[in-house]
Design a protein around this motif. Structure first.
Motif, PDB file in Angstrom:
ATOM      1  N   GLU A 196      14.862  19.113  16.692  1.00 28.73           N
ATOM      2  CA  GLU A 196      13.784  18.565  15.855  1.00 28.73           C
ATOM      3  C   GLU A 196      13.713  17.050  16.002  1.00 28.73           C
ATOM      4  O   GLU A 196      14.722  16.357  16.017  1.00 28.73           O
ATOM      5  N   GLN A 197      12.475  16.560  16.072  1.00 28.65           N
ATOM      6  CA  GLN A 197      12.276  15.124  16.198  1.00 28.65           C
ATOM      7  C   GLN A 197      10.854  14.763  15.809  1.00 28.65           C
ATOM      8  O   GLN A 197       9.973  15.631  15.725  1.00 28.65           O
ATOM      9  N   LEU A 198      10.637  13.494  15.554  1.00 29.00           N
ATOM     10  CA  LEU A 198       9.287  12.932  15.484  1.00 29.00           C
ATOM     11  C   LEU A 198       9.287  11.659  16.300  1.00 29.00           C
ATOM     12  O   LEU A 198      10.326  11.032  16.500  1.00 29.00           O
ATOM     13  N   TRP A 199       8.125  11.314  16.785  1.00 32.07           N
ATOM     14  CA  TRP A 199       7.989  10.077  17.547  1.00 32.07           C
ATOM     15  C   TRP A 199       6.565   9.547  17.382  1.00 32.07           C
ATOM     16  O   TRP A 199       5.653  10.284  17.008  1.00 32.07           O
ATOM     17  N   THR A 200       6.417   8.269  17.648  1.00 31.68           N
ATOM     18  CA  THR A 200       5.107   7.642  17.488  1.00 31.68           C
ATOM     19  C   THR A 200       4.576   7.193  18.840  1.00 31.68           C
ATOM     20  O   THR A 200       5.332   6.963  19.781  1.00 31.68           O
ATOM     21  N   GLN A 201       3.262   7.096  18.919  1.00 33.86           N
ATOM     22  CA  GLN A 201       2.586   6.598  20.122  1.00 33.86           C
ATOM     23  C   GLN A 201       1.394   5.781  19.683  1.00 33.86           C
ATOM     24  O   GLN A 201       0.396   6.324  19.217  1.00 33.86           O
ATOM     25  N   GLY A 202       1.498   4.460  19.824  1.00 35.83           N
ATOM     26  CA  GLY A 202       0.469   3.580  19.293  1.00 35.83           C
ATOM     27  C   GLY A 202      -0.604   3.177  20.273  1.00 35.83           C
ATOM     28  O   GLY A 202      -1.753   2.955  19.890  1.00 35.83           O
ATOM     29  N   GLU A 203      -0.242   3.032  21.551  1.00 40.00           N
ATOM     30  CA  GLU A 203      -1.218   2.528  22.514  1.00 40.00           C
ATOM     31  C   GLU A 203      -2.195   3.620  22.914  1.00 40.00           C
ATOM     32  O   GLU A 203      -1.784   4.755  23.187  1.00 40.00           O
ATOM     33  N   ILE A 262       0.860  -1.190   0.000  1.00 41.10           N
ATOM     34  CA  ILE A 262       0.000   0.000   0.000  1.00 41.10           C
ATOM     35  C   ILE A 262       0.894   1.236   0.000  1.00 41.10           C
ATOM     36  O   ILE A 262       1.668   1.448   0.943  1.00 41.10           O
ATOM     37  N   THR A 263       0.788   2.034  -1.037  1.00 41.13           N
ATOM     38  CA  THR A 263       1.541   3.282  -1.132  1.00 41.13           C
ATOM     39  C   THR A 263       0.597   4.426  -0.798  1.00 41.13           C
ATOM     40  O   THR A 263      -0.511   4.512  -1.353  1.00 41.13           O
ATOM     41  N   TYR A 264       1.039   5.302   0.087  1.00 39.00           N
ATOM     42  CA  TYR A 264       0.116   6.334   0.574  1.00 39.00           C
ATOM     43  C   TYR A 264       0.881   7.537   1.109  1.00 39.00           C
ATOM     44  O   TYR A 264       2.114   7.507   1.281  1.00 39.00           O
ATOM     45  N   GLU A 265       0.145   8.595   1.367  1.00 38.43           N
ATOM     46  CA  GLU A 265       0.654   9.780   2.051  1.00 38.43           C
ATOM     47  C   GLU A 265      -0.248  10.048   3.251  1.00 38.43           C
ATOM     48  O   GLU A 265      -1.395   9.617   3.294  1.00 38.43           O
ATOM     49  N   ALA A 266       0.286  10.785   4.219  1.00 34.26           N
ATOM     50  CA  ALA A 266      -0.519  11.085   5.409  1.00 34.26           C
ATOM     51  C   ALA A 266       0.014  12.346   6.083  1.00 34.26           C
ATOM     52  O   ALA A 266       1.208  12.642   6.035  1.00 34.26           O
ATOM     53  N   ALA A 267      -0.906  13.074   6.692  1.00 38.61           N
ATOM     54  CA  ALA A 267      -0.574  14.192   7.585  1.00 38.61           C
ATOM     55  C   ALA A 267      -1.191  13.830   8.932  1.00 38.61           C
ATOM     56  O   ALA A 267      -2.278  14.304   9.277  1.00 38.61           O
ATOM     57  N   PRO A 268      -0.546  12.974   9.687  1.00 37.63           N
ATOM     58  CA  PRO A 268      -1.194  12.361  10.858  1.00 37.63           C
ATOM     59  C   PRO A 268      -1.608  13.386  11.915  1.00 37.63           C
ATOM     60  O   PRO A 268      -0.852  14.295  12.259  1.00 37.63           O
ATOM     61  N   LYS A 269      -2.812  13.231  12.407  1.00 40.92           N
ATOM     62  CA  LYS A 269      -3.291  14.029  13.535  1.00 40.92           C
ATOM     63  C   LYS A 269      -3.048  13.316  14.859  1.00 40.92           C
ATOM     64  O   LYS A 269      -3.195  13.904  15.922  1.00 40.92           O
ATOM     65  N   ASP A 270      -2.712  12.047  14.762  1.00 38.28           N
ATOM     66  CA  ASP A 270      -2.454  11.248  15.955  1.00 38.28           C
ATOM     67  C   ASP A 270      -1.510  10.127  15.550  1.00 38.28           C
ATOM     68  O   ASP A 270      -1.257   9.895  14.366  1.00 38.28           O
ATOM     69  N   GLY A 271      -0.974   9.417  16.550  1.00 37.83           N
ATOM     70  CA  GLY A 271      -0.129   8.269  16.252  1.00 37.83           C
ATOM     71  C   GLY A 271       1.311   8.630  15.972  1.00 37.83           C
ATOM     72  O   GLY A 271       2.227   8.058  16.558  1.00 37.83           O
ATOM     73  N   LEU A 272       1.537   9.558  15.043  1.00 37.25           N
ATOM     74  CA  LEU A 272       2.877  10.043  14.715  1.00 37.25           C
ATOM     75  C   LEU A 272       2.883  11.553  14.914  1.00 37.25           C
ATOM     76  O   LEU A 272       2.032  12.269  14.370  1.00 37.25           O
ATOM     77  N   HIS A 273       3.868  12.032  15.691  1.00 32.99           N
ATOM     78  CA  HIS A 273       3.871  13.429  16.128  1.00 32.99           C
ATOM     79  C   HIS A 273       5.199  14.090  15.774  1.00 32.99           C
ATOM     80  O   HIS A 273       6.267  13.580  16.135  1.00 32.99           O
ATOM     81  N   PHE A 274       5.124  15.214  15.083  1.00 30.27           N
ATOM     82  CA  PHE A 274       6.313  15.999  14.748  1.00 30.27           C
ATOM     83  C   PHE A 274       6.580  17.038  15.831  1.00 30.27           C
ATOM     84  O   PHE A 274       5.652  17.599  16.438  1.00 30.27           O
ATOM     85  N   ARG A 275       7.853  17.317  16.044  1.00 33.05           N
ATOM     86  CA  ARG A 275       8.306  18.426  16.892  1.00 33.05           C
ATOM     87  C   ARG A 275       9.386  19.151  16.090  1.00 33.05           C
ATOM     88  O   ARG A 275      10.573  18.907  16.243  1.00 33.05           O
ATOM     89  N   SER A 276       8.945  20.055  15.207  1.00 32.22           N
ATOM     90  CA  SER A 276       9.846  20.647  14.228  1.00 32.22           C
ATOM     91  C   SER A 276       9.992  22.148  14.425  1.00 32.22           C
ATOM     92  O   SER A 276       9.195  22.784  15.132  1.00 32.22           O
ATOM     93  N   ALA A 277      11.016  22.716  13.783  1.00 29.61           N
ATOM     94  CA  ALA A 277      11.247  24.157  13.858  1.00 29.61           C
ATOM     95  C   ALA A 277      10.053  24.920  13.303  1.00 29.61           C
ATOM     96  O   ALA A 277       9.711  26.005  13.798  1.00 29.61           O
ATOM     97  N   ALA A 278       9.406  24.364  12.297  1.00 28.68           N
ATOM     98  CA  ALA A 278       8.237  25.025  11.713  1.00 28.68           C
ATOM     99  C   ALA A 278       7.098  25.156  12.712  1.00 28.68           C
ATOM    100  O   ALA A 278       6.223  26.012  12.560  1.00 28.68           O
ATOM    101  N   MET A 279       7.108  24.332  13.744  1.00 26.87           N
ATOM    102  CA  MET A 279       6.061  24.363  14.768  1.00 26.87           C
ATOM    103  C   MET A 279       6.452  25.211  15.972  1.00 26.87           C
ATOM    104  O   MET A 279       5.671  25.350  16.915  1.00 26.87           O
ATOM    105  N   GLY A 280       7.671  25.736  15.959  1.00 28.03           N
ATOM    106  CA  GLY A 280       8.108  26.565  17.073  1.00 28.03           C
ATOM    107  C   GLY A 280       9.106  25.900  17.994  1.00 28.03           C
ATOM    108  O   GLY A 280       9.496  26.483  19.014  1.00 28.03           O
ATOM    109  N   TYR A 281       9.558  24.694  17.657  1.00 28.33           N
ATOM    110  CA  TYR A 281      10.569  24.014  18.467  1.00 28.33           C
ATOM    111  C   TYR A 281      11.967  24.402  17.991  1.00 28.33           C
ATOM    112  O   TYR A 281      12.154  24.847  16.840  1.00 28.33           O
ATOM    113  N   ALA A 282      12.950  24.209  18.849  1.00 30.79           N
ATOM    114  CA  ALA A 282      14.328  24.533  18.495  1.00 30.79           C
ATOM    115  C   ALA A 282      14.793  23.639  17.342  1.00 30.79           C
ATOM    116  O   ALA A 282      14.566  22.427  17.361  1.00 30.79           O
TER     117      ALA A 282
END
Length: 889
Positions: free
Chosen positions: A167-174, A143-163
């Motif tokens: 910059e990092q991303l992390w996932t939270q499944g439970e 399955i090939t796809y694109e996503a802008a996740p609202k949950d599950g995968l979370h960005f912490r990027s400079a574009a969002m106001g982080y240093a």
């Protein structure tokens, strides 16, 4: 998973600050309980009765392997991805497969078997095959796809106001959030192997489950590709991907690689969080008897992580808030959090609950084994105090009628409550107590070995214990696991001097109905008379029972369940003489702790003297903490003086307890003490308590004092945040302009939670200003902040501001999506804004505070005058005494 509410600080799962961790966890458990009650109320209000019961879904296929290839875009917070699933139909031919998938933009699906069509309905991806796939045949879809996740995968990027450097991303499944960023069977009744290929900008690292197969940089694209393989099966919610800029601390436990990854800005404090991991692994392997089952053990610290920790297979996610500086002394520790998540690698990862109704098999074991590690490292008294604290969290939910194993929840998150964590741990502790440590250890080892890499329900554990012990657990499991509540007993004591009999009357006082039973349990008691110790076990089975124990003399000390072997809430009131004897018992730390708590309401000089002695000399920190709390609750000048004399404690835990006790007083003397602590204390966690408390005082020099603190530098900007809280307590509009100016320029210095708190304080302080335009404009701008927690705090601040000109903006969020987190925050802000009540103006508040100070000063002078008169009266009486041998009329 540790469901401590981090934005409120800490923790059970275990949180960084020793007392804060229980407070944070208990707050979460209460929040979960409120969520359950709200869902029940909503369902009944809609006429539907209780929520529909939840069960594990059917497994139409056996998922064999999941391979994910992901390219994240940190600027747009989107991913390009490809998921390859290998599977075999079970029992019947498979004409169609439905996968959990929310808001995935599917571009193409191919497979080993021709695909007739696919479609999505928002929550599911439905794939129809041209011909049904026969049972047992191995098949594959891509399955090939694109996503802008609202949950599950979370960005912490400079574009969002982080240093940028962090910059990092992390996932939270439970429990079931991975469906927001990859298609899957997103439920814990299916296990499979996984593989991750992640392409990230050069200089970043990508981390996942299992072992690293390769990392290679493509100089043309500037991307580095990391390839990870988890070749032992685990459930979907344990899948993990973390990527970004990190600093690494590493070591080995035997041949096992262990590491801690932290944001580069936190490198200086990382060592404190890594110091226990190796020792924890060694203890658990020995205690559990089953070797650590995975290829590595890594911890990764996530910025603005919503929980305390998450036990992803071989790679735990931790909140960055678990990191702390050396100045925190022993007030902070990652030990409990670390131990909890390491324990999960066996309990939850190797063996996993099959559905959420049996969550306690994950969380109860992890919570209990964290306590066992505390016992191993810090001793029996620390362990018992931990059990006591867990019990208090359970007892705070006395009206709860939901059992541990429960299918009537509406959302899986409702299961992450006090029932799964501390009550689950207590069930295991009672089993360990009844079976004995060796047999309990054998049962746990067999449970893990027999069900390794599988999913389980409660009966799987029960069957092993019954098999190895020969005992029937039917009644035990019914009353502690399948029914709700716990026993509450009132114990009355009497001594008959003629018969030399102790009479103990035990009454079960808990609410009883079809959901809460009358309990049958063993209640140990210990009677002490001089050097003689008499232990007795009372078998409790009725609403009220009398027990007689023969003694040579009346016992000096009576202890109910002295070793904390049963989850029972005891109401027992020894007399003052017995409590003082208990307080003096050097062999019984928990007895001394409980004696202090019961002596707190006795404001006699002898009690105050004993408590002060305990505060400065007791060998166990929790007893000293309790003594400080007791002196604080007394609220007398003599108790305040005792706290002043005891404030220079070497143990930071006791020192903090003294400062907390000082906050129970409101006087010039208390102010002077707190101001001195705020100026001189080197531990930031203690200093901030004093700073916040100063906000209650109307002192003219505090304005400049708090403004100076607002500009100070400290770890996580904690001192400045405490100054903001103090300003809010002052309720003085003088602070509006300097606070606004600071927030406009210094957002990056604050944590997201600290900045959010400051926004709400700004709105509150400006609510009575004639001109609110500048504050309204600033807050309105932040309602579009990419850190949504900040945006929702800006909405709350607009509500506190009570400016009608903010209504159209807030209404726009409600209109866009009333049921979203943004919509709910905006509606709550509107409700606040529209309230009619107007608080007293700040000048009136300060005038009242000054009057209180004046009255207290007058009362102090009166007390001094009274003491002077008493002394003069005593001298006059002495002068009138008749000398020995003199004649009397």
């Amino acid at each position: 998973m540790v469901r401590s509410i981090v934005l409120l600080s800490l923790c059970l799962h275990a949180f960084s600050v020793s007392r804060g961790e229980q407070a944070a966890q208990e707050h979460h458990y209460q929040c979960a309980h409120c969520a359950i009650m709200a869902s029940l109320a909503a369902a009944e209000a809609a006429g539907g009765g209780p929520p529909e019961r939840q069960y594990a879904p059917d497994r139409l296929v056996d998922v064999v392997h999941l391979k994910l290839e992901v390219t994240p875009d940190f600027d747009t917070q989107e991913i390009d991805a490809q998921a390859t699933l290998t599977f075999r139909p079970i029992a019947k031919p498979l004409p169609q497969w439905r996968l959990h998938a929310i808001a995935l933009d599917v571009r193409e699906i191919t497979g080993s078997h021709p695909i007739a069509a696919h479609q999505t309905d928002g929550d599911l991806l439905e794939i129809t095959f041209e011909e049904p796939i026969p049972p047992g045949d191995e098949a594959e879809i891509v399955i090939t796809y694109e996503a802008a996740p609202k949950d599950g995968l979370h960005f912490r990027s400079a574009a969002m106001g982080y240093a940028k450097e962090d910059e990092q991303l992390w996932t939270q499944g439970e429990p079931e959030d991975h469906r927001h960023w990859f298609p899957s069977h997103d439920y814990p009744n299916e296990k499979f192997t996984t593989e991750f290929i992640c392409h990230v900008p050069k200089g970043m690292v990508a981390l996942s489950n299992g072992r690293l197969l390769s990392d290679e940089t493509n100089e043309d694209t500037g991307l580095t590709t990391f390839h990870w393989l988890q070749d032992k099966p685990h459930v979907n919610y344990l899948v993990s991907l973390t990527a970004g800029y990190f600093e690494k601390l590493e070591d080995t436990y035997g041949e096992l690689p262990i590491a801690l990854y932290v944001p580069p800005s936190k490198k200086a404090v990382a060592h404190n969080t890594f110091r226990d991991t190796k020792k924890i692994l060694a203890y658990f392997e020995e205690e559990i008897g089953v070797p650590y089952p995975w290829d590595k053990y890594y911890n990764v610290c996530a910025i603005d992580y919503m929980f305390g920790g998450m036990e992803n297979t071989s790679i735990t996610t931790l909140t960055v808030n678990t990191l702390f500086p050396d100045e925190a002394e022993n007030l902070r520790s990652s030990r409990s959090l670390d131990a909890h998540e390491v324990a999960h690698q066996w309990f939850g990862d190797l063996v996993t609950c099959r559905d959420w109704s049996h969550l306690w098999l994950n969380e109860g074991f992890a919570t209990y084994y964290s306590l066992l590690y505390d016992r191993h490292l810090l001793g029996e008294d620390f362990f018992k105090h931990g059990l006591y604290q867990k019990a208090q969290g359970i007892f705070s939910n006395s009206a709860d009628t939901i059992p541990i194993v429960y299918t009537g929840y509406g959302d899986p998150m409702e299961q992450f409550s006090f029932r799964a964590y501390p009550k689950g741990a207590w069930v295991l502790h009672m089993l360990r107590t009844e079976l004995g440590e060796d047999l309990f250890r054998q049962c746990v080892k067999t449970y893990l070995e027999r069900h390794a890499y599988k999913t389980v329900v409660t009966q799987d554990l029960v069957e092993i214990i019954e098999e190895l012990s020969g005992r029937s657990l039917s009644r035990f499991m019914d009353q502690w696991v399948h029914l709700s509540g716990y026993p509450e007993v009132k114990v009355d004591y009497a001594w008959d001097e003629l018969t030399k009999l102790v009479k103990l009357t035990v009454s079960q006082t808990q609410m009883k109905n079809e959901k809460r039973a009358r309990f049958h349990f063993s209640l140990p008691v210990r009677l002490k008379q001089g050097d003689h110790v008499h232990d007795e076990v009372l078998e409790i089975s009725q609403d009220r029972e009398d027990f007689y124990i023969r003694m040579d003399a009346a016992p000096e000390i009576i202890r109910i369940d002295p070793d904390l072997s049963v989850l029972v809430k005891v109401t027992f009131a020894p007399n003052e003489k017995q409590l003082l004897a208990q307080l003096a018992d050097a062999s019984d730390a928990m007895g001394r702790f409980l004696a202090v708590k019961q002596l707190a309401d006795k404001k006699k000089p002898v009690v105050l003297e004993k408590l002060e002695c305990v505060l400065t000399e007791d060998s166990f920190f929790a007893v000293r903490e309790a003594a400080a709390e007791a002196l604080g609750s007394m609220r007398t000048p003599e108790a305040l003086a005792a706290l002043e004399r005891a404030r220079r404690q070497e143990d930071a835990r006791a020192r903090r307890a003294v400062v907390r006790a000082l906050t129970r007083y409101y006087s010039d003397d208390a102010y002077t003490l707190l101001k001195g602590i705020a100026d001189q204390e080197t531990n930031p966690d203690i200093r901030t308590i004093a700073i916040r408390e100063l906000g209650k005082y109307a002192k003219p020099d505090l304005r400049s004092y708090f403004l100076n603190l607002l500009q100070s530098e400290s770890y996580q900007h904690a001192i400045a945040r405490a100054a903001v809280d103090a300003m809010r307590s002052q309720d003085d509009p003088f602070y509006v302009e300097p606070l606004l100016r600071t927030l406009q320029t210094d957002e990056a210095k604050f944590t997201s939670g600290g900045f959010s708190t400051a926004l709400r304080a700004l709105g509150h302080l400006a609510r009575n200003e004639d001109s609110k335009a500048a504050v309204r404009a600033f807050l309105s701008q932040h309602t579009d902040h990419l850190k949504r927690s900040v945006a929702r705090s800006a909405m709350a601040a607009l509500g506190a501001l009570r400016d009608p000109k903010a209504v159209p903006l807030l209404e726009s969020f409600v209109a866009a999506d009333r049921d979203s987190a943004d919509g709910r925050a905006a509606q709550q802000a509107l409700n606040t804004l529209r309230k009619e009540a107007t608080p007293p103006v700040p000048e009136e508040v300060n005038r009242l505070r000054n009057q209180v100070n004046d009255l207290q000063a007058q009362l102090k002078r009166v007390n001094e005058d009274v003491e002077t008169l008493r002394a003069q009266f005593r001298e006059a009486l002495k002068a009138q005494e008749v000398p020995e041998g003199a004649e009397t009329p």
